[in-house]
Design a protein around this motif. Structure first.
Motif, mmCIF file in Angstrom:
data_model
loop_
_atom_site.group_PDB
_atom_site.id
_atom_site.type_symbol
_atom_site.label_atom_id
_atom_site.label_comp_id
_atom_site.label_asym_id
_atom_site.label_seq_id
_atom_site.Cartn_x
_atom_site.Cartn_y
_atom_site.Cartn_z
ATOM 1 N N VAL A 155 14.423 -41.835 113.067
ATOM 2 C CA VAL A 155 14.304 -40.588 112.310
ATOM 3 C C VAL A 155 13.783 -40.874 110.902
ATOM 4 O O VAL A 155 14.125 -41.883 110.294
ATOM 5 C CB VAL A 155 15.686 -39.892 112.238
ATOM 6 N N ASP A 156 12.942 -39.992 110.408
ATOM 7 C CA ASP A 156 12.430 -40.048 109.034
ATOM 8 C C ASP A 156 11.621 -41.305 108.721
ATOM 9 O O ASP A 156 11.679 -41.820 107.615
ATOM 10 C CB ASP A 156 13.568 -39.892 108.013
ATOM 11 N N PHE A 157 10.869 -41.796 109.686
ATOM 12 C CA PHE A 157 10.005 -42.945 109.431
ATOM 13 C C PHE A 157 8.966 -42.560 108.389
ATOM 14 O O PHE A 157 8.380 -41.483 108.465
ATOM 15 C CB PHE A 157 9.310 -43.391 110.724
ATOM 16 N N GLN A 158 8.735 -43.391 107.429
ATOM 17 C CA GLN A 158 7.757 -43.135 106.375
ATOM 18 C C GLN A 158 6.429 -43.778 106.765
ATOM 19 O O GLN A 158 6.322 -45.004 106.808
ATOM 20 C CB GLN A 158 8.256 -43.698 105.038
ATOM 21 N N ALA A 201 13.199 -36.000 121.010
ATOM 22 C CA ALA A 201 11.757 -35.763 120.883
ATOM 23 C C ALA A 201 11.196 -36.840 119.959
ATOM 24 O O ALA A 201 11.850 -37.264 119.011
ATOM 25 C CB ALA A 201 11.495 -34.387 120.305
ATOM 26 N N LEU A 202 9.990 -37.271 120.233
ATOM 27 C CA LEU A 202 9.348 -38.329 119.472
ATOM 28 C C LEU A 202 7.977 -37.862 119.013
ATOM 29 O O LEU A 202 7.232 -37.267 119.794
ATOM 30 C CB LEU A 202 9.181 -39.574 120.360
#
Length: 101
Positions: free
Chosen positions: A21-24, A52-53
């Motif tokens: 989650v919240d990959f920059q 979901a991806l």
């Protein structure tokens, strides 16, 4: 090829980062398998049973003499359909990003 056990075990996968989650996205370059000039190409969304991806797809052009670094391998374009691609990776391939010249 993914590890034999776990999600999508033993299947073929394009180089990727860990999924969380919240990959920059600016950090994506830290995970690139080769030194190259990468550019954002597309976004692919896939829904698994429990989550979901959304994948941000980056591409780069490299010299044909460049060796694939371990544990990666090159797959000739004409043999890509013979690989055990999971649905999510087929979506990435169909997005056209993996076929840029």
């Amino acid at each position: 090829t993914r590890p034999g056990k776990g999600l999508l075990g033993g299947m073929t996968e394009l180089p990727t980062t860990a999924w969380h989650v919240d990959f920059q996205s600016p950090a994506a370059g830290d995970f690139a398998p080769l030194i190259a000039s990468y550019k954002a190409a597309s976004s692919v969304r896939h829904v698994f049973t429990h989550f979901a991806l959304e994948l941000l797809v980056f591409t780069a052009t490299v010299d044909t003499e460049t060796s694939a670094p371990p544990p990666y391998r090159w797959v000739p374009r004409e043999k890509m359909e013979n690989e055990a691609w999971p649905s999510v990776m087929r979506k990435v391939l169909k997005s056209g990003a993996a076929y840029e010249r």
